[in-house]
Motif scaffolding. Structure first.
Motif, PDB file in Angstrom:
ATOM      1  N   ALA A   1      17.334 -17.529   5.782  1.00 30.85           N
ATOM      2  CA  ALA A   1      17.654 -16.357   6.599  1.00 30.85           C
ATOM      3  C   ALA A   1      19.153 -16.071   6.565  1.00 30.85           C
ATOM      4  CB  ALA A   1      17.178 -16.570   8.031  1.00 30.85           C
ATOM      5  N   GLN A   2      19.965 -17.112   6.589  1.00 34.38           N
ATOM      6  CA  GLN A   2      21.411 -16.939   6.513  1.00 34.38           C
ATOM      7  C   GLN A   2      21.823 -16.334   5.176  1.00 34.38           C
ATOM      8  OE1 GLN A   2      23.006 -20.847   7.270  1.00 34.38           O
ATOM      9  NE2 GLN A   2      22.583 -20.761   9.466  1.00 34.38           N
ATOM     10  N   ILE A   3      21.212 -16.797   4.096  1.00 33.21           N
ATOM     11  CA  ILE A   3      21.520 -16.267   2.765  1.00 33.21           C
ATOM     12  C   ILE A   3      21.150 -14.791   2.673  1.00 33.21           C
ATOM     13  CG2 ILE A   3      20.847 -16.386   0.338  1.00 33.21           C
ATOM     14  CD1 ILE A   3      20.649 -19.431   0.675  1.00 33.21           C
ATOM     15  N   VAL A   4      19.990 -14.444   3.202  1.00 37.72           N
ATOM     16  CA  VAL A   4      19.559 -13.043   3.209  1.00 37.72           C
ATOM     17  C   VAL A   4      20.593 -12.176   3.919  1.00 37.72           C
ATOM     18  CG1 VAL A   4      17.849 -11.448   4.162  1.00 37.72           C
ATOM     19  CG2 VAL A   4      17.097 -13.539   3.012  1.00 37.72           C
TER      20      VAL A   4
ATOM     21  N   ALA B   1       0.789  -1.229   0.000  1.00 34.92           N
ATOM     22  CA  ALA B   1       0.000   0.000   0.000  1.00 34.92           C
ATOM     23  C   ALA B   1       0.821   1.279   0.000  1.00 34.92           C
ATOM     24  CB  ALA B   1      -0.961  -0.006   1.190  1.00 34.92           C
ATOM     25  N   ASP B   2       1.960   1.282   0.643  1.00 34.90           N
ATOM     26  CA  ASP B   2       2.752   2.507   0.791  1.00 34.90           C
ATOM     27  C   ASP B   2       3.753   2.715  -0.336  1.00 34.90           C
ATOM     28  OD1 ASP B   2       1.443   3.121   3.161  1.00 34.90           O
ATOM     29  OD2 ASP B   2       2.890   2.029   4.390  1.00 34.90           O
ATOM     30  N   TYR B   3       3.674   1.890  -1.388  1.00 31.49           N
ATOM     31  CA  TYR B   3       4.654   1.972  -2.472  1.00 31.49           C
ATOM     32  C   TYR B   3       3.950   2.032  -3.825  1.00 31.49           C
ATOM     33  CZ  TYR B   3       7.931   0.666   1.164  1.00 31.49           C
ATOM     34  OH  TYR B   3       8.677   0.646   2.334  1.00 31.49           O
ATOM     35  N   LYS B   4       4.512   2.826  -4.720  1.00 34.49           N
ATOM     36  CA  LYS B   4       3.981   2.891  -6.083  1.00 34.49           C
ATOM     37  C   LYS B   4       4.231   1.575  -6.807  1.00 34.49           C
ATOM     38  CE  LYS B   4       5.192   7.812  -6.525  1.00 34.49           C
ATOM     39  NZ  LYS B   4       6.039   8.768  -7.297  1.00 34.49           N
ATOM     40  N   LEU B   5       5.384   0.984  -6.552  1.00 32.89           N
ATOM     41  CA  LEU B   5       5.806  -0.228  -7.262  1.00 32.89           C
ATOM     42  C   LEU B   5       6.506  -1.167  -6.298  1.00 32.89           C
ATOM     43  CD1 LEU B   5       6.202  -1.517 -10.195  1.00 32.89           C
ATOM     44  CD2 LEU B   5       8.521  -0.569 -10.064  1.00 32.89           C
ATOM     45  N   THR B   6       6.164  -2.442  -6.386  1.00 30.19           N
ATOM     46  CA  THR B   6       6.876  -3.467  -5.625  1.00 30.19           C
ATOM     47  C   THR B   6       7.467  -4.472  -6.597  1.00 30.19           C
ATOM     48  OG1 THR B   6       5.463  -3.252  -3.658  1.00 30.19           O
ATOM     49  CG2 THR B   6       6.681  -5.307  -3.911  1.00 30.19           C
ATOM     50  N   VAL B   7       8.741  -4.752  -6.419  1.00 36.01           N
ATOM     51  CA  VAL B   7       9.460  -5.746  -7.212  1.00 36.01           C
ATOM     52  C   VAL B   7       9.480  -7.034  -6.395  1.00 36.01           C
ATOM     53  CG1 VAL B   7      11.626  -6.312  -8.368  1.00 36.01           C
ATOM     54  CG2 VAL B   7      10.897  -3.912  -8.174  1.00 36.01           C
ATOM     55  N   ILE B   8       8.866  -8.100  -6.914  1.00 38.95           N
ATOM     56  CA  ILE B   8       8.792  -9.373  -6.196  1.00 38.95           C
ATOM     57  C   ILE B   8       9.709 -10.368  -6.878  1.00 38.95           C
ATOM     58  CG2 ILE B   8       7.287 -11.236  -5.416  1.00 38.95           C
ATOM     59  CD1 ILE B   8       4.965  -9.268  -5.480  1.00 38.95           C
ATOM     60  N   ASN B   9      10.781 -10.724  -6.192  1.00 34.43           N
ATOM     61  CA  ASN B   9      11.803 -11.612  -6.741  1.00 34.43           C
ATOM     62  C   ASN B   9      11.681 -12.984  -6.093  1.00 34.43           C
ATOM     63  OD1 ASN B   9      15.048 -12.488  -6.258  1.00 34.43           O
ATOM     64  ND2 ASN B   9      14.495 -11.892  -8.326  1.00 34.43           N
ATOM     65  N   VAL B  10      11.353 -13.995  -6.891  1.00 39.65           N
ATOM     66  CA  VAL B  10      11.183 -15.357  -6.378  1.00 39.65           C
ATOM     67  C   VAL B  10      12.480 -16.121  -6.593  1.00 39.65           C
ATOM     68  CG1 VAL B  10       9.723 -17.405  -6.386  1.00 39.65           C
ATOM     69  CG2 VAL B  10       8.755 -15.201  -7.072  1.00 39.65           C
ATOM     70  N   TRP B  11      13.031 -16.682  -5.506  1.00 35.72           N
ATOM     71  CA  TRP B  11      14.354 -17.289  -5.572  1.00 35.72           C
ATOM     72  C   TRP B  11      14.377 -18.612  -4.814  1.00 35.72           C
ATOM     73  CZ3 TRP B  11      17.365 -17.577  -0.933  1.00 35.72           C
ATOM     74  CH2 TRP B  11      16.832 -16.886   0.169  1.00 35.72           C
ATOM     75  N   GLY B  12      15.467 -19.359  -5.017  1.00 37.38           N
ATOM     76  CA  GLY B  12      15.657 -20.614  -4.313  1.00 37.38           C
ATOM     77  C   GLY B  12      17.026 -20.644  -3.648  1.00 37.38           C
ATOM     78  N   THR B  13      17.117 -21.326  -2.525  1.00 40.74           N
ATOM     79  CA  THR B  13      18.375 -21.355  -1.777  1.00 40.74           C
ATOM     80  C   THR B  13      19.481 -22.089  -2.529  1.00 40.74           C
ATOM     81  OG1 THR B  13      17.758 -23.391  -0.600  1.00 40.74           O
ATOM     82  CG2 THR B  13      17.132 -21.293   0.420  1.00 40.74           C
ATOM     83  N   TYR B  14      19.103 -22.997  -3.430  1.00 38.05           N
ATOM     84  CA  TYR B  14      20.084 -23.775  -4.189  1.00 38.05           C
ATOM     85  C   TYR B  14      20.471 -23.095  -5.499  1.00 38.05           C
ATOM     86  CZ  TYR B  14      16.285 -24.837  -7.363  1.00 38.05           C
ATOM     87  OH  TYR B  14      15.267 -24.712  -8.262  1.00 38.05           O
ATOM     88  N   CYS B  15      19.827 -21.984  -5.826  1.00 35.48           N
ATOM     89  CA  CYS B  15      19.925 -21.372  -7.153  1.00 35.48           C
ATOM     90  C   CYS B  15      21.031 -20.320  -7.188  1.00 35.48           C
ATOM     91  CB  CYS B  15      18.579 -20.748  -7.516  1.00 35.48           C
ATOM     92  SG  CYS B  15      18.574 -19.804  -9.053  1.00 35.48           S
ATOM     93  N   SER B  16      22.143 -20.656  -7.802  1.00 33.75           N
ATOM     94  CA  SER B  16      23.287 -19.751  -7.857  1.00 33.75           C
ATOM     95  C   SER B  16      22.967 -18.423  -8.536  1.00 33.75           C
ATOM     96  CB  SER B  16      24.466 -20.437  -8.571  1.00 33.75           C
ATOM     97  OG  SER B  16      25.565 -19.567  -8.691  1.00 33.75           O
ATOM     98  N   PRO B  17      22.278 -18.398  -9.683  1.00 35.32           N
ATOM     99  CA  PRO B  17      21.933 -17.103 -10.288  1.00 35.32           C
ATOM    100  C   PRO B  17      21.095 -16.226  -9.358  1.00 35.32           C
ATOM    101  CG  PRO B  17      21.641 -18.860 -11.876  1.00 35.32           C
ATOM    102  CD  PRO B  17      21.888 -19.522 -10.560  1.00 35.32           C
ATOM    103  N   CYS B  18      20.215 -16.853  -8.576  1.00 36.50           N
ATOM    104  CA  CYS B  18      19.407 -16.093  -7.620  1.00 36.50           C
ATOM    105  C   CYS B  18      20.297 -15.379  -6.613  1.00 36.50           C
ATOM    106  CB  CYS B  18      18.456 -17.011  -6.865  1.00 36.50           C
ATOM    107  SG  CYS B  18      17.296 -17.949  -7.876  1.00 36.50           S
ATOM    108  N   LEU B  19      21.247 -16.120  -6.054  1.00 41.61           N
ATOM    109  CA  LEU B  19      22.109 -15.562  -5.011  1.00 41.61           C
ATOM    110  C   LEU B  19      23.031 -14.490  -5.574  1.00 41.61           C
ATOM    111  CD1 LEU B  19      23.035 -18.783  -2.978  1.00 41.61           C
ATOM    112  CD2 LEU B  19      20.902 -17.490  -3.084  1.00 41.61           C
ATOM    113  N   GLN B  20      23.420 -14.631  -6.845  1.00 39.31           N
ATOM    114  CA  GLN B  20      24.309 -13.653  -7.462  1.00 39.31           C
ATOM    115  C   GLN B  20      23.657 -12.283  -7.609  1.00 39.31           C
ATOM    116  OE1 GLN B  20      26.271 -15.051 -11.094  1.00 39.31           O
ATOM    117  NE2 GLN B  20      26.155 -17.149 -10.348  1.00 39.31           N
ATOM    118  N   GLU B  21      22.347 -12.252  -7.829  1.00 36.55           N
ATOM    119  CA  GLU B  21      21.697 -10.956  -8.034  1.00 36.55           C
ATOM    120  C   GLU B  21      21.178 -10.335  -6.737  1.00 36.55           C
ATOM    121  OE1 GLU B  21      18.575 -11.517 -10.855  1.00 36.55           O
ATOM    122  OE2 GLU B  21      17.307 -12.680  -9.506  1.00 36.55           O
TER     123      GLU B  21
END
Length: 226
Positions: A154-157, A93-113
């Motif tokens: 949580a550790q990855i975050v 509600a408080d944002y014009k735009l929300t970027v929702i990024n779906v990732w996996g803990t095993y996914c190297s490209p996810c962790l790189q970005e």
């Protein structure tokens, strides 16, 4: 728009080269959950109506959008964050735009970005943009959330500096439009202040922070000009 189209071409290439399967790579037995819940983490069938898909796009960002990589409506969101706090569509509600990024803990490209996303979350906050993560491989085969996978997420975050809200993919999310349309990690969605789709989904790792900025700017402009 020309710049945005060039970035789109680059990301589609990256999706082929760097994308992780949301089904085969999951360490939380999504395939088994698929059998028990009769839900599927796969792409929409090509035979589906492009006209029907296009009508759900909401704000139009790319005029050449062909109906693939279906956007997801998050206006009925019901979930929890990694700390177990209840989350609903008021998150947007408080944002014009929300970027929702779906990732996996095993996914190297996810962790790189994710480090780039952590920086962008801070840089774009004053512009009315937030980033939200959904971690897609934390569910056990019985539909409960895996404590060990939640801790790993949580550790990855923390390690990647992606210090924005992250939601675990629970059974409700898995059975929603998100679960029905998701077929690779990472996949990114854009929504407005009500959780309605802005443009189509982006599948695959975004190559650079500059490319991320180009995408965010284009989608933010679409909302502001509506």
């Amino acid at each position: 728009m020309k710049r945005w189209k060039l970035v789109l071409s680059a990301v589609l290439t990256a999706a082929v080269l760097a994308g992780c399967s949301a089904q085969s790579g999951s360490s939380s037995s999504l395939a088994q959950t698929e059998e028990s819940s009769q839900s599927s983490v796969q792409a929409s069938e090509p035979e589906q109506s492009t006209e029907q898909e296009s009508s759900s796009v909401g704000y139009q960002v790319d005029p050449d959008y062909d109906g693939s990589d279906t956007p997801v409506d998050f206006s009925e969101l019901s979930a929890q964050d990694l700390n177990g706090n209840a989350v609903d569509a008021s998150l947007f509600a408080d944002y014009k735009l929300t970027v929702i990024n779906v990732w996996g803990t095993y996914c190297s490209p996810c962790l790189q970005e994710m480090p780039d996303l952590g920086e962008l979350a801070q840089e774009y906050a004053e512009k009315g943009v937030q980033i939200v993560g959904i971690v897609g491989d934390v569910m056990n085969s019985d539909g409960t959330l895996s404590e060990s996978q939640m801790e790993k997420a949580a550790q990855i975050v923390d390690q990647t500096g992606a210090n924005y809200v992250h939601l675990p993919m629970d059974l409700d999310l898995y059975r929603s439009d998100l679960g029905e349309n998701l077929y690779a990690f990472p996949t990114t969605y854009f929504v407005d202040s009500e959780g309605k789709p802005v443009g189509n989904a982006l599948v695959g790792m975004i190559p650079s922070k500059e490319d991320w900025q180009a995408y965010i700017d284009a989608h933010l402009a679409a909302v502001e000009q509506s």
